[in-house]
Scaffold this active site. Structure first.
Site, short mmCIF file in Angstrom:
data_model
loop_
_atom_site.label_atom_id
_atom_site.label_comp_id
_atom_site.label_asym_id
_atom_site.label_seq_id
_atom_site.Cartn_x
_atom_site.Cartn_y
_atom_site.Cartn_z
N THR A 133 0.81 -1.22 0.00
CA THR A 133 0.00 0.00 0.00
C THR A 133 0.85 1.27 0.00
OG1 THR A 133 -1.51 1.27 1.41
CG2 THR A 133 -0.07 -0.25 2.54
N ASP A 134 0.26 2.36 -0.45
CA ASP A 134 0.97 3.65 -0.41
C ASP A 134 1.09 4.18 1.03
OD1 ASP A 134 -1.68 4.38 0.05
OD2 ASP A 134 -1.79 5.86 -1.57
N GLU A 135 0.31 3.58 1.95
CA GLU A 135 0.32 4.10 3.33
C GLU A 135 1.67 3.90 4.02
OE1 GLU A 135 -3.06 3.50 5.77
OE2 GLU A 135 -4.46 3.63 4.10
N TYR A 158 -1.80 -0.45 11.01
CA TYR A 158 -1.95 -1.12 9.70
C TYR A 158 -0.75 -0.84 8.80
CZ TYR A 158 -3.31 -1.55 4.78
OH TYR A 158 -3.31 -1.84 3.44
N LYS A 162 2.21 -3.30 7.28
CA LYS A 162 2.48 -3.48 5.84
C LYS A 162 3.93 -3.10 5.53
CE LYS A 162 -0.02 -4.53 2.93
NZ LYS A 162 -0.43 -5.86 2.37
P1 NAD Z 1 -9.80 -7.21 2.16
O1 NAD Z 1 -9.81 -6.93 3.62
O2 NAD Z 1 -11.02 -6.93 1.35
O3 NAD Z 1 -9.45 -8.75 1.91
C1 NAD Z 1 -8.45 -9.42 2.62
C2 NAD Z 1 -8.59 -10.91 2.34
O4 NAD Z 1 -7.53 -11.59 3.04
C3 NAD Z 1 -9.91 -11.50 2.85
O5 NAD Z 1 -10.44 -12.37 1.88
C4 NAD Z 1 -9.50 -12.28 4.10
O6 NAD Z 1 -10.32 -13.41 4.36
C5 NAD Z 1 -8.07 -12.70 3.73
N1 NAD Z 1 -7.26 -12.97 4.91
C6 NAD Z 1 -7.11 -12.17 6.00
N2 NAD Z 1 -6.31 -12.77 6.90
C7 NAD Z 1 -5.93 -13.96 6.36
C8 NAD Z 1 -5.11 -15.03 6.80
N3 NAD Z 1 -4.52 -15.00 8.01
N4 NAD Z 1 -4.93 -16.10 6.00
C9 NAD Z 1 -5.55 -16.14 4.79
N5 NAD Z 1 -6.36 -15.18 4.31
C10 NAD Z 1 -6.55 -14.09 5.10
O7 NAD Z 1 -8.53 -6.45 1.59
P2 NAD Z 1 -8.32 -5.67 0.21
O8 NAD Z 1 -8.82 -4.30 0.38
O9 NAD Z 1 -8.81 -6.52 -0.89
O10 NAD Z 1 -6.73 -5.60 0.19
C11 NAD Z 1 -5.96 -6.66 -0.36
C12 NAD Z 1 -4.49 -6.31 -0.26
O11 NAD Z 1 -4.23 -5.12 -0.97
C13 NAD Z 1 -4.00 -6.07 1.16
O12 NAD Z 1 -2.73 -6.62 1.29
C14 NAD Z 1 -3.97 -4.56 1.29
O13 NAD Z 1 -2.98 -4.16 2.22
C15 NAD Z 1 -3.61 -4.17 -0.12
N6 NAD Z 1 -4.09 -2.84 -0.55
C16 NAD Z 1 -5.40 -2.49 -0.42
C17 NAD Z 1 -5.83 -1.26 -0.91
C18 NAD Z 1 -7.29 -0.83 -0.81
O14 NAD Z 1 -7.62 0.30 -1.16
N7 NAD Z 1 -8.21 -1.70 -0.39
C19 NAD Z 1 -4.92 -0.39 -1.50
C20 NAD Z 1 -3.58 -0.76 -1.60
C21 NAD Z 1 -3.18 -2.00 -1.13
O1 DAU Z 2 -4.15 4.05 0.54
C1 DAU Z 2 -4.36 2.67 0.44
C2 DAU Z 2 -5.20 2.21 1.61
O2 DAU Z 2 -6.51 2.70 1.40
C3 DAU Z 2 -5.22 0.70 1.78
O3 DAU Z 2 -3.92 0.25 2.07
C4 DAU Z 2 -6.18 0.29 2.91
O4 DAU Z 2 -6.25 -1.13 2.98
C5 DAU Z 2 -7.54 0.85 2.60
O5 DAU Z 2 -8.42 0.56 3.65
C6 DAU Z 2 -7.48 2.37 2.37
O6 DAU Z 2 -7.17 3.06 3.61
P1 DAU Z 2 -7.92 4.41 4.04
O7 DAU Z 2 -7.82 4.54 5.50
O8 DAU Z 2 -7.48 5.55 3.21
O9 DAU Z 2 -9.42 4.02 3.58
P2 DAU Z 2 -10.85 4.23 4.28
O10 DAU Z 2 -11.88 3.85 3.28
O11 DAU Z 2 -10.91 3.60 5.62
O12 DAU Z 2 -10.91 5.81 4.50
C7 DAU Z 2 -10.80 6.72 3.40
C8 DAU Z 2 -10.85 8.13 3.97
O13 DAU Z 2 -12.16 8.38 4.49
C9 DAU Z 2 -9.89 8.36 5.13
O14 DAU Z 2 -9.38 9.67 5.06
C10 DAU Z 2 -10.77 8.21 6.37
C11 DAU Z 2 -12.13 8.72 5.88
N1 DAU Z 2 -13.30 8.06 6.54
C12 DAU Z 2 -13.36 6.70 6.54
C13 DAU Z 2 -14.42 6.05 7.15
C14 DAU Z 2 -14.48 4.54 7.16
C15 DAU Z 2 -14.31 8.84 7.11
O15 DAU Z 2 -14.26 10.07 7.08
N2 DAU Z 2 -15.35 8.18 7.70
C16 DAU Z 2 -15.45 6.83 7.76
O16 DAU Z 2 -16.44 6.31 8.35
#
Ligand code: NAD
Ligand code: DAU
Length: 352
Positions: A133-135, A158, A162
């Site tokens: 992730t970019d975080e 988190y 990562k």
């Molecule tokens: P998600 O939470 O929707 O899905 C995570 C999946 O991993 C689920 O299916 C869960 O059952 C599985 N999982 C969790 N713990 C596990 C374990 N111990 N063993 C096996 N499976 C397990 O997540 P996502 O949003 O699809 O993110 C996927 C990946 O991409 C993550 O590594 C996250 O850090 C990265 N990522 C997410 C975003 C985003 O915006 N969602 C952005 C950048 C990177």
């Molecule tokens: O940048 C990549 C990341 O983006 C991934 O690595 C993470 O897995 C993914 O969850 C996401 O993280 P964020 O924290 O940016 O996403 P989230 O959807 O939780 O929140 C987006 C923005 O909205 C953040 O600034 C917090 C705000 N927010 C979020 C929630 C859930 C609110 O204001 N209210 C809310 O209830």
């Protein structure tokens, strides 16, 4: 007999399910093994359309269960890994950092060790691809972008977990010669996202006339990428990325939270036939997220120049598609938001 056996971890989650769908459909010559333990975020309903394909198999397994993971590498003769399984929600990491260290750090280490043992030093045609992730880069001020050279500076449990997993991946490359590649992506949006994240949560709340809990002043900025474009980027990097390299993935698509929320309100109200602006009254400013990063913005020039990837969809089109999908898939949302989700929601938002 398949040309390649690829292990995708976390394939039942949001991004993982889009990636599995893309790989299963695009590469009938590959066998795609989806390893997922099915936490609250894992949902096999996300993969209904590919579950019967001959080149797809689901294996229920915790990535931290090293013995079982090792056996899967041997049984399926895994040659490529695309690792997405993780605890992924920042707010949950603030409440329970241990599970993030366990899954994201120890789970990644367990997979790295299993790959190293299974491949036994014969790394030809092998690849361990870690999805990050970019975080990990921390937070930006008003301007500037994260590049592949930006120093790590994670702020939440988190992002710290990562970042740690990224370091382990690089350590295995440098110490053991394990062929690895890492990508760091910005915020994804699209179908099948668990409604704890901003976009699906707010769409669902607007539909149900529930308050929209905006953290702080709603001024934080995120860079949004359509999830199918992320899956396409992973495909390109998996096949053409340089071993040992890192690629940033992003859409050059920054939105202040409050502006994005207003777009969602407008779109949902229009599609539901409500008068424009009806749901603006649902906006509720609540206590800010602890350690809330102000701004993320990815510079994905390297991926464009070296591997030719670009986002395919304009945000306006992507958000319209996404809102429509959630409105048309009410049953998917209802299944997820019944039961445990209600408890989660009460607990997470009670103090806000
Ligand atoms: P998600 O939470 O929707 O899905 C995570 C999946 O991993 C689920 O299916 C869960 O059952 C599985 N999982 C969790 N713990 C596990 C374990 N111990 N063993 C096996 N499976 C397990 O997540 P996502 O949003 O699809 O993110 C996927 C990946 O991409 C993550 O590594 C996250 O850090 C990265 N990522 C997410 C975003 C985003 O915006 N969602 C952005 C950048 C990177
Ligand atoms: O940048 C990549 C990341 O983006 C991934 O690595 C993470 O897995 C993914 O969850 C996401 O993280 P964020 O924290 O940016 O996403 P989230 O959807 O939780 O929140 C987006 C923005 O909205 C953040 O600034 C917090 C705000 N927010 C979020 C929630 C859930 C609110 O204001 N209210 C809310 O209830």
């Amino acid at each position: 007999m398949f040309k390649k056996n690829i292990l995708v971890t976390g394939g039942a989650g949001f991004i993982g399910s889009h990636l599995v769908r893309l790989l299963v459909n695009k590469y009938p010559e590959y066998k795609i093994i989806n390893m997922d333990v099915l936490t609250y975020a894992g949902n096999l309903a996300n993969l209904k359309d590919v579950e019967d394909k001959p080149n797809y198999e689901f294996v229920k397994c915790d990535i931290c269960d090293f013995e079982k993971v090792q056996k899967i590498f041997i049984d399926y003769q895994i040659e490529g890994v695309i690792h997405l399984a993780a605890e992924s929600h920042v707010d949950r990491s603030i409440k329970d950092p241990f599970s993030f260290a366990q899954t994201n750090v120890m789970g990644t280490l367990s997979l790295l060790q299993a790959a190293k043992f299974a491949w036994g030093g014969n790394f030809e045609d092998k690849l361990f691809y870690h999805v990050s992730t970019d975080e990990v880069y921390g937070a930006l001020g008003e301007d500037g972008f994260f590049t592949e050279e930006t120093s790590y500076d994670p702020h939440s449990p988190y992002s710290a977990s990562k970042a740690s997993s990224d370091h382990f991946v690089r350590a295995f490359q440098d110490t053991f010669g394990l062929p690895t590649v890492i990508s760091n992506c910005s915020n994804n949006y699209g179908s099948f996202q668990f409604p704890e994240k901003l976009i699906p949560l707010f769409i669902n709340n607007i539909c149900n006339n529930k308050p929209l809990p905006v953290y702080g002043k709603g001024e934080n900025v995120r860079d949004w990428l359509y999830v199918e474009d992320h899956a396409r980027a992973i495909d390109v990097i998996f096949h053409k990325g340089k071993i040992g390299d890192t690629y940033n993935i992003g859409g050059f698509n920054e939105w202040k939270n409050i502006d994005l929320i207003k777009v969602m309100i407008k779109t949902v109200d229009r599609l539901l036939g409500r008068e424009e602006g009806t749901s603006e009254k649902l906006i509720t400013y609540v206590t800010d997220r602890a350690g809330h990063d102000l701004r993320y913005a990815i510079d994905s020039t390297k991926l464009k120049v070296e591997l030719g990837w670009e986002p395919s969809l304009q945000f306006e089109e992507g958000i319209e598609e996404t809102v429509k999908w959630y409105l048309e898939n009410k049953e998917w949302m209802d299944n997820i938001t019944s039961g445990d989700y209600q408890e989660y929601y009460k607990e997470m938002y009670k103090a806000k």
